[in-house]
Write a protein that holds these residues in place. Structure first.
Motif, PDB file in Angstrom:
ATOM      1  N   VAL A 990      -8.851   5.372  13.860  1.00  0.00           N
ATOM      2  CA  VAL A 990      -7.217   4.767  14.208  1.00  0.00           C
ATOM      3  C   VAL A 990      -7.336   3.375  13.874  1.00  0.00           C
ATOM      4  O   VAL A 990      -7.752   2.633  14.171  1.00  0.00           O
ATOM      5  N   LEU A1089      -3.203   8.291  21.679  1.00  0.00           N
ATOM      6  CA  LEU A1089      -2.431   7.865  21.005  1.00  0.00           C
ATOM      7  C   LEU A1089      -1.498   7.394  21.532  1.00  0.00           C
ATOM      8  O   LEU A1089      -0.529   5.862  21.836  1.00  0.00           O
ATOM      9  N   LEU A1103       1.209   2.218  14.303  1.00  0.00           N
ATOM     10  CA  LEU A1103      -0.024   3.121  14.296  1.00  0.00           C
ATOM     11  C   LEU A1103       0.106   3.956  13.458  1.00  0.00           C
ATOM     12  O   LEU A1103       0.640   4.662  13.973  1.00  0.00           O
ATOM     13  N   ALA A1105      -2.347   6.109  12.350  1.00  0.00           N
ATOM     14  CA  ALA A1105      -3.678   7.205  12.927  1.00  0.00           C
ATOM     15  C   ALA A1105      -4.161   8.472  11.728  1.00  0.00           C
ATOM     16  O   ALA A1105      -4.007   8.883  10.802  1.00  0.00           O
TER      17      ALA A1105
END
Length: 1112
Positions: A990, A1089, A1103, A1105
């Motif tokens: 991540v 998350l 973010l 992933a």
């Protein structure tokens, strides 16, 4: 303040037990004989199994033989330990040729010899007539001028003989080169062929004829042309066997005249054999006696006359000394690791053999010595003998035509820079070597002798197994990229005679004069000036000989004198001195008359340099100015590498660190003088990297911009405004203030904290009253605003760690038990201040220590290792490189070569530390560092790094080093040293991308934006990282560059995703999975998350992933 001589380091990590990989070149089918054979002639096909031999009791316990006793005594008296002796023996086995390899060589030599004896004849033609030669084969010679007199015809060689290291028994791996001398028949040559390159051209034609004939044979693998030690007058033919053995060895074919064909007196250093009229094509009235001497040309031709005589001489010496071959092998390995073994003007294996032979024949060493002793005495001789001043000769009874010992200095030294005369008394074997190369050889030998007997240094690895390329041994490096510019240099320096002597090779002609010029200009600023040795060119027999400009750029290395190198002033002689004109001639328009404070009026040159970073580049200004002025080489042709890596830490200079130290010193004096305290101050110690010059980006004096802050209602403190970009980061500089011991101090931990808080309040009041400093006392510290900097003062009581260890158990007994709180307090108040003062002392001795630390820590941070290799650990590792640099020397200016040498010590009680370490290795950290106050526990690395992270640091460091060296030394690459600072993010699961406006240290990033945005110790990124680790540290690892990084990399822990039985106390960030009657919990990745986003609201930009990498 403790000096750095008290600093003792011991670092250890797993070290490869194998010897250097470059010597492992034996093929798989050269494996040892197995203990079991499938067939045997005597057994009639039956399988024979070998069983261990049973020894009788008398054989098992028999006393050692005389030979074994001698070996034991030798190991005890000559080596530090028996391990060094075994390492030497193993190395000799690795570099020696196997019997199978020798059989292959002998077989191929026989094949080549038979082929050479059947070379067909060709009709006699002019030397310039190449009609007899196939167009598919070229002549390995640069025909400058185009023509010369003489006749040539092809005919079988008069003889074919092995010469060089192979018949002598000194041939070693990895590059196995077998020399074969092919004698040109006397009827092909003429006694006057020594004049005007006639012989070298006939030699090249003969090799081309051999290549043309051998090209049609299937018994020959590949064929290439090359030059012997970069000498274009001595081309050779390289042959390899066909098939899978093609890379096993190379046969180097030399074409030589018959022994004694040319008179040796024709090659006297003062004789001329290249006529000016022939070379220039212009009519001259010069007689032969007035022609300039051609010593280098003479030595090139003479070298072809003597290889058989040299082999006979060395064979005779070798037969008297049983360890001769092994001694030569060790010396060749030593030379190879220092890149002195090949190229133009190198100290090759032949010279190594001749030098040991000289020491043996002159009785400086004994025939009974071992290989170890031969190597040691040879290096000692090199370190103590300057062949540029006093040459040596192997000639015992030279004939009347040879240069006698009395004339050695005036005859050979006038013609050559380095003198080592062969047994005939005619040939200087170091004719092509420059004085700088020999000085480099001397320097390396001297350094080797310095650490040879040091028991704290791994002498074997340092001496024989550690490569020392120029990029790692020099402080500054520069390259001449456009070698064709050296043609104009020869013209400007008026080197026509020297150009004739080197047969048009303008690179080798100009090089000695450029080196002499630079040495004059750099003077006392440098300890050593080195240059790269032009590699032996290799090209196809179907191609023309490469031009001189086709070789790689010339590289120069400079080893600086730190105390003088950065001086911006070059002070010359007085204006009325006879040397003033010479000074003005050297410096040109940069020289000017100046009056100094002592009243003297002298010539002087002032170089640009206000900051320390600029002053470090003064040598660059000197070099480019001199090359432009005297050698007509423009600055655009000079590629300068020195101090280039400093660019990544430019935002924090040494001057800024000095301002911090000066401000701290002033605060320290004022604290000592304070009156009105209940107890007196016993010590004021800095405990911050900036106070030892190792802070990557030293704190900068700041002026607050109040538009970024709101005033908090209760404490009236300034807090960042919501919606505004993050304000500039203010670094608190830690200062430990020790108070005197007294019976009034309580013995309760809580009471001690209250007393310390009271001291913080009182200190703030006194500093405000007497010096008007803005202070803010807190229970744990006192913040003092001074000179735009914030000093965080911690009051310390020396017995507090002991109080923290004491507790009363249920029975009312006093129990003393170590705990993390006491250890942390000791680290903060005792160990870190002592480390700071010690490393501050090291900085005073080595001015570039701080800069090297900053570069190393900048790399560690950029590669996301800042939390695994802490600042203190990194500083100690760098300190070890300065205190125990073997086999290198301490950096003279900031060098960035990231190696982690994990077995080091400079302790006087090194043996004790090493024994304790060995005994308790399993319970110690993977990276162990011992200091004077911590010899057994390694408090600096107790928590980090882990085994996995340390292995990754070492792996990434090795790759970064390789990439950096390529960047700096490859002139075809764009010089972007920041590439080693950019971490590979592919391995992470991540990536949390941060909002640049909320990163207060963005200006320190490896790739900062063109714009930069400028609460004490308020860093949202580090606070967010701490929250992530606290909440999810059991599930993942978090990485971030602390110096302006905009990405947080997350790596899931595989063990955390193993399903565990359901428990109500362990459902945080987990989801329930029911399988049959079992209820298990697994991490809820989607919820985690989402928590990342919620916790970092306002800080997180996006973010990412990487679900394709997960195998959860």
């Amino acid at each position: 303040m403790p000096t750095n001589s008290n600093l003792q380091l011991l670092q250890t990590s797993a070290r490869d037990s194998d010897l250097n990989e470059k010597y492992h070149e034996e093929e798989e089918n050269e494996a040892p004989v197995k203990a079991k054979r499938s067939k045997t002639e005597d057994a009639g096909g039956e399988e024979v199994v070998y069983h261990p031999v049973k020894l009788s009791r008398s054989d098992l316990y028999r006393p050692p033989t005389a030979e074994e006793l001698n070996q034991l005594k030798e190991a005890e008296s000559l080596f530090h330990c028996s391990l060094l002796k075994m390492q030497m023996e193993e190395l000799l086995k690795e570099v020696a040729l196997s019997e199978r390899r020798k059989q292959q060589i002998d077989s191929f030599i026989q094949t080549v010899t038979k082929l050479l004896r059947t070379v067909p004849e060709s009709p006699e033609v002019e030397v310039s007539d190449l009609s007899w030669l196939s167009s598919a084969v070229k002549v390995p010679f640069l025909l400058v001028p185009k023509t010369t007199k003489g006749k040539f015809h092809m005919t079988p060689p008069a003889s074919v003989d092995l010469i060089g290291s192979y018949p002598l028994g000194t041939c070693t791996k990895p590059r196995v080169m077998v020399d074969l001398a092919v004698t040109i028949p006397a009827d092909v040559l003429h006694p006057k062929d020594v004049v005007n390159q006639r012989y070298p051209r006939k030699r090249a034609l003969y090799l081309a004829g051999l290549a043309q004939y051998l090209a049609s044979s299937s018994d020959i693998g590949s064929m290439l042309y090359s030059c012997l030690h970069g000498n274009r007058l001595r081309p050779v033919l390289l042959l390899t066997p066909p098939g899978k053995d093609s890379s096993s060895f190379i046969v180097r074919v030399h074409a030589c005249p018959p022994p004694g064909f040319f008179k040796p007196n024709r090659f006297h250093p003062q004789r001329n054999n290249i006529r000016t009229e022939w070379y220039t094509g212009l009519q001259t009235s010069q007689s032969e006696s007035s022609e300039p001497p051609t010593p280098h040309y003479n030595s090139s031709v003479l070298g072809d006359l003597l290889p058989r005589a040299h082999l006979q001489f060395l064979s005779a010496v070798s037969s008297q000394c049983s360890a001769f071959a092994d001694g030569v092998a060790l010396l060749k390995v030593w030379l190879r690791q220092r890149e002195l073994h090949q190229g133009a003007g190198c100290f090759n294996g032949f010279l190594a053999s001749m030098l040991i032979a000289y020491l043996l024949t002159s009785h400086r060493i004994s025939n009974s010595m071992t290989a170890y002793q031969l190597l040691r005495n040879t290096l000692n001789f090199l370190a103590s003998t300057d062949l540029t001043v006093n040459g040596i000769s192997l000639a015992k009874d030279p004939d009347s035509t040879a240069v006698s010992g009395l004339n050695l200095s005036c005859e050979f030294h006038d013609a050559f820079q380095v003198v080592f005369v062969d047994p005939s008394g005619h040939l200087n074997m170091c004719a092509d070597m420059t004085a700088c190369t020999y000085k480099q050889l001397q320097h390396e030998a001297s350094v080797s002798m310095q650490f040879w007997d040091n028991p704290t240094v791994d002498g074997f690895h340092s001496l024989l197994m550690t490569p020392k390329p120029m990029i790692r041994t020099s402080d500054h490096i520069f390259q001449l990229c456009e070698l064709v510019k050296l043609q104009s240099s020869c013209k400007k320096l008026n080197l026509l005679s020297e150009l004739m002597d080197h047969s048009g090779n303008y690179v080798h002609t100009a090089l000695p004069y450029i080196l002499s010029l630079l040495q004059r200009g750099l003077g006392q600023r440098i300890h050593l000036l080195t240059h790269s040795l032009s590699p032996d060119p290799e090209w196809s027999v179907e191609s023309e000989a490469p031009k001189h400009k086709a070789q790689p750029p010339l590289s120069f290395g400079v080893l600086l004198m730190p105390e003088l190198a950065a001086s911006a002033l070059e002070r010359g002689p007085p204006a009325d001195s006879p040397k003033a004109a010479e000074f003005r001639q050297l410096w040109g328009s940069r020289s000017e008359l100046r009056r100094f404070q002592d009243g003297a009026i002298t010539e002087a040159v002032l170089w640009d340099g206000e900051s320390m970073c600029q002053k470090r580049l003064v040598p660059r200004q000197i070099i480019t100015h001199l090359l432009q002025l005297h050698a007509d080489i423009p600055e655009s042709s000079v590629r300068y590498v020195g101090a280039m890596v400093d660019d990544v830490i430019k935002t924090g200079s040494e001057e800024e660190s000095l301002l911090v130290v000066q401000s701290y010193d002033d605060l320290s004096r004022k604290l000592w003088r304070l009156e009105g305290l209940p107890l007196s101050i016993t010590a004021v110690q800095g405990a911050h990297p900036a106070l030892r010059y190792t802070q990557v980006f030293p704190p900068l004096p700041l002026k607050l911009d109040y538009s970024f802050f709101d005033r908090e209602k209760t404490s009236r403190s300034l807090v960042p405004k919501e919606g505004k970009p993050c304000p500039a980061y203010i670094t608190p500089i830690t200062v430990i203030c020790h108070m005197e011991g007294s019976g009034k101090w309580p013995h309760d931990r809580l009471a001690i904290r209250h007393i310390r808080t009271a001291f913080h309040i009182r200190l703030g009041e006194l500093l405000k009253k007497h010096h008007n400093y803005t202070c803010r006392p807190c229970p744990t510290h006192l913040d003092v605003w001074k000179d735009g900097l914030v000093f965080r003062i911690h009051v310390a009581y020396h017995r507090e760690p002991q109080v923290l260890r004491e507790s009363v158990n249920a029975e009312g007994l006093l129990v003393v038990r170590d705990n993390e709180e006491a250890q942390a307090l000791e680290m903060a108040t005792i160990h870190k201040p002592l480390l700071t003062s010690t490393l501050h002392g090291l900085q005073q001795q080595h001015p570039c220590f701080g800069a090297v630390c900053r570069l190393a820590k900048r790399w560690l941070g950029a590669q996301l290792f800042g939390d695994d290799i802490t600042e203190d650990t990194a500083d100690l590792l760098v300190a070890s490189l300065f205190l125990q640099p073997a086999p290198f020397t301490p950096p003279g200016l900031s060098q960035f070569f990231l190696s982690l040498p994990f077995v080091r010590s400079v302790a006087t009680d090194y043996t004790e530390i090493k024994n304790d370490f060995t005994a308790t290795r399993e319970s110690l950290p993977v990276l162990f560092i011992a200091t004077p106050k911590d010899k057994k526990q390694s408090i600096w690395t107790k928590r980090a790094p882990s085994v996995q992270m340390l292995q990754r640091v070492v792996m990434v460091a090795a790759e970064s080093l390789k990439l950096l060296e390529n960047q700096l030394m490859d002139s075809n690459q764009i010089q972007d040293v920041r590439v080693v600072m950019r971490p590979p993010l592919d391995a992470y699961d991540v990536l949390i991308h941060l909002n640049p406006k909320q990163v207060p240290l963005l200006v320190q990033a490896v790739d900062p934006p063109h714009w930069a945005l400028p609460v004490i110790n308020y860093n949202p990124v580090s606070l967010y990282m701490a929250e992530l680790r606290e909440a999810f540290g059991d599930l993942a690892l978090f990485f971030c560059d602390p110096h302006g990084g905009t990405v947080i990399a997350v790596l899931w822990k595989p063990k955390a995703f193993i399903p565990v039985p359901f428990k109500t106390s362990q459902v945080s960030a987990r989801s329930v999975v029911v399988t049959g009657e079992e209820a298990n919990t697994v991490p809820n990745v989607e919820a985690i998350l989402e928590d990342f986003r919620i916790m970092g609201k306002g800080l997180i930009k996006s973010l990412e992933a990487r679900t394709e990498k997960w195998s959860l």
